[in-house]
Motif scaffolding. Sequence first.
Motif, PDB file in Angstrom:
ATOM      1  N   MET A 146       0.840  -1.178   0.000  1.00 34.49           N
ATOM      2  CA  MET A 146       0.000   0.000   0.000  1.00 34.49           C
ATOM      3  C   MET A 146       0.887   1.244   0.000  1.00 34.49           C
ATOM      4  SD  MET A 146      -2.939   1.425   2.631  1.00 34.49           S
ATOM      5  CE  MET A 146      -3.543  -0.174   2.962  1.00 34.49           C
ATOM      6  N   THR A 157       0.752   5.652   0.340  1.00 31.41           N
ATOM      7  CA  THR A 157      -0.056   6.711   0.934  1.00 31.41           C
ATOM      8  C   THR A 157       0.597   8.056   0.693  1.00 31.41           C
ATOM      9  OG1 THR A 157      -0.852   5.220   2.663  1.00 31.41           O
ATOM     10  CG2 THR A 157      -1.035   7.565   3.119  1.00 31.41           C
ATOM     11  N   VAL A 215      -0.284  12.457   1.644  1.00 30.30           N
ATOM     12  CA  VAL A 215      -1.152  13.415   2.325  1.00 30.30           C
ATOM     13  C   VAL A 215      -0.932  14.783   1.702  1.00 30.30           C
ATOM     14  CG1 VAL A 215      -1.781  14.488   4.521  1.00 30.30           C
ATOM     15  CG2 VAL A 215      -1.043  12.093   4.476  1.00 30.30           C
ATOM     16  N   GLN A 263      -5.669  12.474   3.094  1.00 33.59           N
ATOM     17  CA  GLN A 263      -4.800  11.300   2.941  1.00 33.59           C
ATOM     18  C   GLN A 263      -5.390  10.364   1.897  1.00 33.59           C
ATOM     19  OE1 GLN A 263      -3.236   9.234   6.522  1.00 33.59           O
ATOM     20  NE2 GLN A 263      -4.341   7.475   5.704  1.00 33.59           N
ATOM     21  N   VAL A 264      -4.559   9.990   0.930  1.00 35.94           N
ATOM     22  CA  VAL A 264      -4.980   9.055  -0.111  1.00 35.94           C
ATOM     23  C   VAL A 264      -4.084   7.820  -0.023  1.00 35.94           C
ATOM     24  CG1 VAL A 264      -5.303   8.681  -2.579  1.00 35.94           C
ATOM     25  CG2 VAL A 264      -5.746  10.945  -1.605  1.00 35.94           C
ATOM     26  N   SER A 265      -4.712   6.664   0.138  1.00 47.00           N
ATOM     27  CA  SER A 265      -3.985   5.392   0.188  1.00 47.00           C
ATOM     28  C   SER A 265      -4.487   4.498  -0.931  1.00 47.00           C
ATOM     29  CB  SER A 265      -4.208   4.694   1.528  1.00 47.00           C
ATOM     30  OG  SER A 265      -3.764   5.504   2.593  1.00 47.00           O
ATOM     31  N   GLU A 307      -4.098   0.503  -2.681  1.00 49.68           N
ATOM     32  CA  GLU A 307      -3.636  -0.886  -2.608  1.00 49.68           C
ATOM     33  C   GLU A 307      -4.002  -1.552  -3.927  1.00 49.68           C
ATOM     34  OE1 GLU A 307      -4.330  -4.794   0.240  1.00 49.68           O
ATOM     35  OE2 GLU A 307      -5.181  -2.852   0.789  1.00 49.68           O
ATOM     36  N   THR A 352      -8.510   4.673  -0.735  1.00 52.43           N
ATOM     37  CA  THR A 352      -9.163   5.224   0.445  1.00 52.43           C
ATOM     38  C   THR A 352      -8.749   6.683   0.584  1.00 52.43           C
ATOM     39  OG1 THR A 352      -9.188   3.083   1.558  1.00 52.43           O
ATOM     40  CG2 THR A 352      -9.471   5.026   2.953  1.00 52.43           C
ATOM     41  N   SER A 377     -13.958   9.075   5.796  1.00 52.00           N
ATOM     42  CA  SER A 377     -13.187   8.546   4.671  1.00 52.00           C
ATOM     43  C   SER A 377     -14.146   7.927   3.659  1.00 52.00           C
ATOM     44  CB  SER A 377     -12.150   7.522   5.136  1.00 52.00           C
ATOM     45  OG  SER A 377     -12.788   6.394   5.697  1.00 52.00           O
ATOM     46  N   THR A 435     -13.951   4.914   0.482  1.00 53.03           N
ATOM     47  CA  THR A 435     -13.164   3.873  -0.178  1.00 53.03           C
ATOM     48  C   THR A 435     -13.923   3.386  -1.404  1.00 53.03           C
ATOM     49  OG1 THR A 435     -12.171   3.176   1.913  1.00 53.03           O
ATOM     50  CG2 THR A 435     -12.112   1.594   0.107  1.00 53.03           C
TER      51      THR A 435
END
Length: 128
Positions: free
Chosen positions: A1, A3, A5, A10-12, A14, A36, A81, A83
């Motif tokens: 993953m 990430t 910011v 915050q953008v993550s 996977e 997410t 958040s 997703t």
Amino acid sequence: MVTAVTKGIQVSVEVTYQAEFSNPHQHHYVFTYKVTIANKSKQTFQLLRRRWEIYDAAEAPKIVEGMGVVGQQPVLEPGESHTYVSGCNLKSGLGKMKGVFTMEKLFDGKLIDVSIPEFQMIANIFHN
């Protein structure tokens, strides 16, 4: 993953190679990615647009732009958040993506560009 910011957003991401939907003999590789977006700021934001840069080892880079994400323009209150899952097809088993979400701060209407971190798509073609 991976990430990133940007200004409290915050953008993550996977990524998963989808071997069961891919056909390497026909140069067709399918990847899904779960994104997410978490609002770590004290302001409310709405996601308006996305812009992806897609790199495939077998093709020229592509730019994909559009409104929202998977048909939605979510509003994120502080601490919330969102997703979603989407996908990408490559002609090679090797590529990467990165991008930008354009978000509006609902308090004053200001737009910000939020970085989507670069992630790699590598097919595991040696699976059992």
